[in-house]
Design a protein around this motif. Structure first.
Motif, mmCIF file in Angstrom:
data_model
loop_
_atom_site.group_PDB
_atom_site.id
_atom_site.type_symbol
_atom_site.label_atom_id
_atom_site.label_comp_id
_atom_site.label_asym_id
_atom_site.label_seq_id
_atom_site.Cartn_x
_atom_site.Cartn_y
_atom_site.Cartn_z
ATOM 1 N N GLY A 15 0.801 -1.216 0.000
ATOM 2 C CA GLY A 15 0.000 0.000 0.000
ATOM 3 C C GLY A 15 0.829 1.259 0.000
ATOM 4 N N LEU A 16 1.929 1.279 0.737
ATOM 5 C CA LEU A 16 2.822 2.437 0.736
ATOM 6 C C LEU A 16 3.503 2.571 -0.621
ATOM 7 C CD1 LEU A 16 5.074 3.925 3.380
ATOM 8 C CD2 LEU A 16 6.186 3.155 1.292
ATOM 9 N N GLN A 17 3.948 1.468 -1.167
ATOM 10 C CA GLN A 17 4.622 1.518 -2.456
ATOM 11 C C GLN A 17 3.668 1.968 -3.560
ATOM 12 O OE1 GLN A 17 6.819 -2.167 -3.007
ATOM 13 N NE2 GLN A 17 7.542 -2.123 -0.898
ATOM 14 N N ALA A 18 2.381 1.603 -3.440
ATOM 15 C CA ALA A 18 1.391 2.042 -4.420
ATOM 16 C C ALA A 18 1.213 3.555 -4.366
ATOM 17 C CB ALA A 18 0.063 1.334 -4.162
ATOM 18 N N TYR A 122 -10.628 -0.183 2.391
ATOM 19 C CA TYR A 122 -11.550 -1.151 2.975
ATOM 20 C C TYR A 122 -11.442 -2.487 2.251
ATOM 21 C CZ TYR A 122 -15.921 -3.561 4.024
ATOM 22 O OH TYR A 122 -16.856 -4.508 4.385
ATOM 23 N N ILE A 123 -11.288 -3.548 3.012
ATOM 24 C CA ILE A 123 -11.262 -4.904 2.457
ATOM 25 C C ILE A 123 -12.531 -5.606 2.898
ATOM 26 C CG2 ILE A 123 -10.048 -7.117 2.465
ATOM 27 C CD1 ILE A 123 -7.459 -5.548 2.951
ATOM 28 N N THR A 131 -7.295 -12.289 6.737
ATOM 29 C CA THR A 131 -6.051 -12.778 7.348
ATOM 30 C C THR A 131 -5.052 -13.278 6.313
ATOM 31 O OG1 THR A 131 -6.979 -14.998 7.670
ATOM 32 C CG2 THR A 131 -7.263 -13.400 9.460
ATOM 33 N N THR A 132 -5.535 -13.673 5.134
ATOM 34 C CA THR A 132 -4.641 -14.206 4.101
ATOM 35 C C THR A 132 -4.582 -13.327 2.855
ATOM 36 O OG1 THR A 132 -6.413 -15.587 3.178
ATOM 37 C CG2 THR A 132 -5.024 -16.563 4.896
ATOM 38 N N PHE A 133 -5.502 -12.377 2.737
ATOM 39 C CA PHE A 133 -5.563 -11.545 1.537
ATOM 40 C C PHE A 133 -4.357 -10.617 1.468
ATOM 41 C CE2 PHE A 133 -7.452 -7.713 -0.681
ATOM 42 C CZ PHE A 133 -7.412 -8.281 -1.944
ATOM 43 N N ASP A 134 -3.633 -10.676 0.384
ATOM 44 C CA ASP A 134 -2.436 -9.859 0.192
ATOM 45 C C ASP A 134 -2.606 -9.055 -1.093
ATOM 46 O OD1 ASP A 134 0.060 -8.739 0.386
ATOM 47 O OD2 ASP A 134 1.140 -10.510 -0.365
ATOM 48 N N PRO A 135 -3.225 -7.884 -1.014
ATOM 49 C CA PRO A 135 -3.522 -7.125 -2.227
ATOM 50 C C PRO A 135 -2.275 -6.660 -2.955
ATOM 51 C CG PRO A 135 -3.964 -5.811 -0.274
ATOM 52 C CD PRO A 135 -3.668 -7.193 0.207
#
Length: 255
Positions: A15-18, A122-123, A131-135
């Motif tokens: 998210g920071l890199q985005a 928001y996810i 817990t496993t979602f890695d956007p």
């Protein structure tokens, strides 16, 4: 424009890199972020922190508040705008304002008199396993668009003449751009505590309600906007200024 980019998930977080990628075409961006995850630490602060150079700026072995103080006072004193995020998960409601490291970085900047924006995504936990979602960067597309828009226009439009900082919450990108709504943080609060032998488990029931699609918040609030797939922008102040009234005068007189 000079932007100090920070977060609470850590400098390696997608998210920071985005946001670094989104803001770089319109600003000189320096990332000054925690070396590791510092989620939900609020405005906790250290007295001494180690700092490592990083390809995006600097990794601070401390909290988001540490990063802002170190950045504005020592590493990037020419900062015009602090952007915190993008957080993996929403920061919604009045009760999270003092908990969230993402928001706390913006509050710390505001006390320096530097405009700030906290950005969170928001996810939808009813659709994905948080817990496993890695956007990936593509899931942050709406957050990237919003952050760039705000960075480009908020200062010149005079937004920060009235607000100290903005709490921005963005839906998970699905290929369709969202509308933006100016909101207030929801006052709905539903924390619980379950006691078992030797332990007490603290439960935020709001997340369960959201996962089930239940929206208990009134129109105009941040949580309702995000649940209806709108970008929520809450203009906030950091002064926490109290006000005097007759009951307080009586209390003092009685003493």
């Amino acid at each position: 424009m000079n932007v100090l980019l920070t977060n609470d998930d850590g400098i390696e977080e997608t998210g920071l890199q985005a946001l670094y990628e989104a803001l770089s075409p319109v600003a000189d961006v320096t990332a000054i972020a925690p070396a590791k995850d510092q989620s939900a630490v609020g405005r906790s602060m250290s007295s001494r922190v180690a700092v490592d150079e990083h390809e995006l700026g600097y990794a601070i072995h401390g909290t988001p508040a540490d990063c802002v103080v170190a950045g504005l006072e020592a590493l990037a004193p020419e900062t015009d705008l602090v952007v915190s995020g993008c957080n993996r998960g929403a920061n919604l409601g009045q009760y999270v304002l003092g908990r969230s490291g993402t928001i706390s970085a913006a509050v710390e900047a505001a006390f320096f008199g530097v405009p700030a924006v906290a950005v969170s995504m928001y996810i939808p936990t009813g659709e994905v396993d948080y817990t496993t979602f890695d956007p990936g960067v593509e899931e942050y597309a709406e957050a990237m668009r919003v952050a760039r828009h705000v960075a480009e226009h908020a200062l010149e439009e005079g937004v920060f003449e009235e607000a100290d900082y903005l709490n921005v919450n963005v839906p998970l990108a699905d290929g369709e751009p969202c509308e933006m709504e100016i909101t207030t943080p929801s006052t709905v609060y539903d924390m619980g505590a379950d006691r078992t032998e030797g332990h007490i488990t603290l439960v935020d029931r709001i997340w369960n309600r959201m996962a089930e699609g239940e929206v208990v918040d009134p129109e105009g609030t941040d949580r309702r906007a995000i649940m209806e797939r709108r970008v929520s922008v809450s203009p906030l102040t950091a002064s926490h200024t109290p006000y005097q009234h007759d009951a307080l005068d009586r209390l003092a007189a009685m003493y």
